[in-house]
Enzyme design. Sequence first.
Site, mmCIF file in Angstrom:
data_model
loop_
_atom_site.group_PDB
_atom_site.id
_atom_site.type_symbol
_atom_site.label_atom_id
_atom_site.label_comp_id
_atom_site.label_asym_id
_atom_site.label_seq_id
_atom_site.Cartn_x
_atom_site.Cartn_y
_atom_site.Cartn_z
ATOM 1 N N LYS A 54 0.831 -1.207 0.000
ATOM 2 C CA LYS A 54 0.000 0.000 0.000
ATOM 3 C C LYS A 54 0.865 1.256 0.000
ATOM 4 O O LYS A 54 0.562 2.243 -0.675
ATOM 5 C CB LYS A 54 -0.941 -0.018 1.213
ATOM 6 C CG LYS A 54 -2.045 -1.075 1.081
ATOM 7 C CD LYS A 54 -2.742 -1.390 2.392
ATOM 8 C CE LYS A 54 -3.681 -2.590 2.203
ATOM 9 N NZ LYS A 54 -4.331 -3.013 3.455
ATOM 10 N N GLN A 98 -4.486 -1.683 9.758
ATOM 11 C CA GLN A 98 -4.322 -3.003 9.140
ATOM 12 C C GLN A 98 -4.866 -4.096 10.060
ATOM 13 O O GLN A 98 -4.486 -4.181 11.225
ATOM 14 C CB GLN A 98 -2.837 -3.234 8.819
ATOM 15 C CG GLN A 98 -2.550 -4.535 8.098
ATOM 16 C CD GLN A 98 -3.133 -4.591 6.683
ATOM 17 O OE1 GLN A 98 -3.129 -3.597 5.955
ATOM 18 N NE2 GLN A 98 -3.662 -5.737 6.304
ATOM 19 N N ASP A 121 -10.980 2.645 4.346
ATOM 20 C CA ASP A 121 -11.355 1.234 4.245
ATOM 21 C C ASP A 121 -12.878 1.067 4.307
ATOM 22 O O ASP A 121 -13.392 -0.026 4.087
ATOM 23 C CB ASP A 121 -10.728 0.436 5.401
ATOM 24 C CG ASP A 121 -9.550 -0.408 4.930
ATOM 25 O OD1 ASP A 121 -9.408 -0.592 3.704
ATOM 26 O OD2 ASP A 121 -8.788 -0.889 5.783
#
Length: 295
Positions: A54, A98, A121
């Site tokens: 990422k 994460q 997200d």
Amino acid sequence: VAATIIDGAAQAARARAEVAAEVAEFLDMTGRPPGLATVLVGDDPGSAVYVAGKQRDCREVGIDPYDHRLPADATQEQVASLLARLNGEETIDGILLQLPLPAGLDSGVLTPMIDPDKDVDGLTPVSAGRLAQGLPGLRPCTPVGVIELLDAYEVELTGASAVVIGRSNLVGKPLAALLLERNATVTMAHSRTRELAALAARADVLVAAVGRPRLVGREWVKPGAAVIDVGITRGEDGLVGDVDFEAVAEVAGAVTPVPGGVGPMTRACLLRNTLRAARARSEIRISDGASGGRA
Ligand SMILES: NC(=O)c1ccc[n+]([C@@H]2O[C@H](COP(=O)([O-])OP(=O)(O)OC[C@H]3O[C@@H](n4cnc5c(N)ncnc54)[C@H](OP(=O)(O)O)[C@@H]3O)[C@@H](O)[C@H]2O)c1
């Protein structure tokens, strides 16, 4: 092979190029690049690889990546205070916590602490609620990537019968909402669904987001259907999807491979979400300025 192979890698490359051009425009207009902060707690090697990917993707399109790491024994309070700090940071438009978190940390408590306007997200309850009610907001990356792939290959969604196998907050549920928004008739299936193969075989659009290698066989697929394989399992000879690709490719109209299907699109959509968040935040500031500036 009868099916069209849906090339997620090529589609993702196009998406990244588009984002790169728009990031350059954003930089021109605002004098700063969009910023994405990744938060990695602990040293799970799989998660570290994802985060590194990422970070690299960000640099490639001109988004500033910020790499925050905490040790595996970090307390819930330490993670919470980092998230709070990032929420307040002007240069940061997107925050990605994460998952999975190490044992002892509760993602159900920590994820909702992310400012919904920075929730790239799309996993906070506020983002999920906005999606459920069709309000503007940040949508989860994998479902958005799936819709983009279906659109890129001109798969008709209006009136289509769509079956989504898997009901996670990350993939299945938000994807069902997006398909519904696009006027598909959506059925959600899961581990308790009876006669799943027969149900799947009625779908015009079949999505598998389970994590069980080659669960979806040839007899699960209606001839001509579009089959999207979200599943990723790390097998002995690399990544394996939920779909028995060779068998299904003989009956489906279109099918995504693993790797090279949904995965690259998910990554590209994270970049797009970061740009979207940056734009929305800069508009908020501009309108704040115009109205004399709210605190
Ligand atoms: N390509 C990408 O970018 C990407 C992104 C995210 C995730 N993934 C992959 O996608 C898969 C799903 O991820 P997730 O986070 O959604 O997983 P998850 O939270 O584990 O959810 C799995 C879902 O599959 C259902 N399920 C399990 N066994 C089943 C069976 N035999 N038949 C029917 N349904 C069954 C579960 O049902 P219950 O709810 O009844 O337990 C659950 O709803 C994983 O392989 C993950 O690695 C890929």
